[in-house]
Design a protein around this motif. Structure first.
Motif, short mmCIF file in Angstrom:
data_model
loop_
_atom_site.label_atom_id
_atom_site.label_comp_id
_atom_site.label_asym_id
_atom_site.label_seq_id
_atom_site.Cartn_x
_atom_site.Cartn_y
_atom_site.Cartn_z
N ALA A 1 1.29 -1.01 -0.02
CA ALA A 1 0.42 -0.02 0.15
C ALA A 1 0.57 1.08 -0.26
N TYR B 1 1.00 5.55 -0.02
CA TYR B 1 -0.24 6.72 0.49
C TYR B 1 0.44 8.22 -0.31
N VAL C 1 -4.56 6.84 -0.14
CA VAL C 1 -4.28 5.64 -0.02
C VAL C 1 -4.59 4.38 -1.29
N ALA D 1 -4.15 0.50 -2.86
CA ALA D 1 -3.76 -0.70 -1.16
C ALA D 1 -3.94 -1.71 -3.11
N PHE E 1 -6.64 -4.75 -6.37
CA PHE E 1 -6.20 -3.79 -5.48
C PHE E 1 -7.78 -2.47 -5.81
N GLY F 1 -8.87 2.84 4.10
CA GLY F 1 -7.78 1.54 2.82
C GLY F 1 -7.79 0.47 3.17
N ARG F 2 -7.63 0.19 5.05
CA ARG F 2 -7.35 -0.52 5.62
C ARG F 2 -8.76 -1.89 5.72
N ILE G 1 -9.78 -2.68 2.34
CA ILE G 1 -8.72 -3.51 1.33
C ILE G 1 -9.43 -5.59 2.47
#
Length: 190
Positions: free
Chosen positions: A137, A139, A152, A154, A160, A183-184, A187
């Motif tokens: 990932a 930023y 972000v 990822a 992705f 993003g976390r 994903i």
């Protein structure tokens, strides 16, 4: 931030992403990677030899975040606007004049490096690696005028996402943890 500026920024980032999706070979100067029929890279790299977690089928990018996550990112509850173009499944939560959020889901990792390069070229900054978000990932932050973008990009399971948090430029640095958290969350669900 006016709705017109917001639309221009979202359009520019989407254009970079979609143009990368339409090309047949990688444009980063490196040899194109071999890919399986599912679009996942093949080869002898450690990631390719270990079994991957089962990929979740994504048909609606708006469903990748909870109402609480959206409210945390943009500052209030906002209804998502889904869209699909060029194989990219997207959702935008727009608050003109405030923070807005766009999530783009790509069914193949084929253009991941191209997307990172496009952000590097557009914002004239080196993407910062982000740990703990997918397999890889990055930023990127930048902007012009009255709009800043905390982005972000990822990679996970041969697919992705691009997460873009639009914010007034004076709050751009404070937007980074929120963009990374979104993003976390996204994903982790693919």
């Amino acid at each position: 931030m006016s709705a017109r500026i917001l639309l221009v920024v979202v359009t520019v980032v989407s254009a970079f992403t979609l143009s990368a999706c339409k090309e047949e070979t990688a444009g980063t100067g490196s040899a194109p990677s071999q890919e399986s029929e599912a679009g996942a890279p093949t080869g002898s790299t450690p990631a390719a030899t270990e079994p991957a977690a089962a990929a979740v089928e994504v048909t609606d990018a708006c469903s990748l975040l909870t109402a609480e996550e959206i409210t945390s990112a943009v500052g209030e509850a906002v209804e998502g606007k889904p869209s699909t173009s060029g194989g990219v499944i997207a959702c935008s939560w727009l608050r003109p004049g405030h923070r807005s959020l766009t999530v783009q889901f790509h069914k193949s990792a084929r253009r991941f490096d191209d997307s990172v390069q496009a952000l590097r070229d557009f914002y004239k900054v080196e993407p910062e690696p982000v740990s703990g978000v997918g397999e890889r990932a990055f930023y990127v932050a930048g902007g012009s005028g009255r709009t800043g973008s905390a982005i972000v990009v990822a990679l996970k399971n041969g697919r992705f996402v691009n997460v873009e948090l639009l914010t007034p430029p004076e709050t751009l640095e404070a937007a980074k943890p929120d963009a990374v958290a979104v993003g976390r969350a996204v994903i982790d669900r693919i």
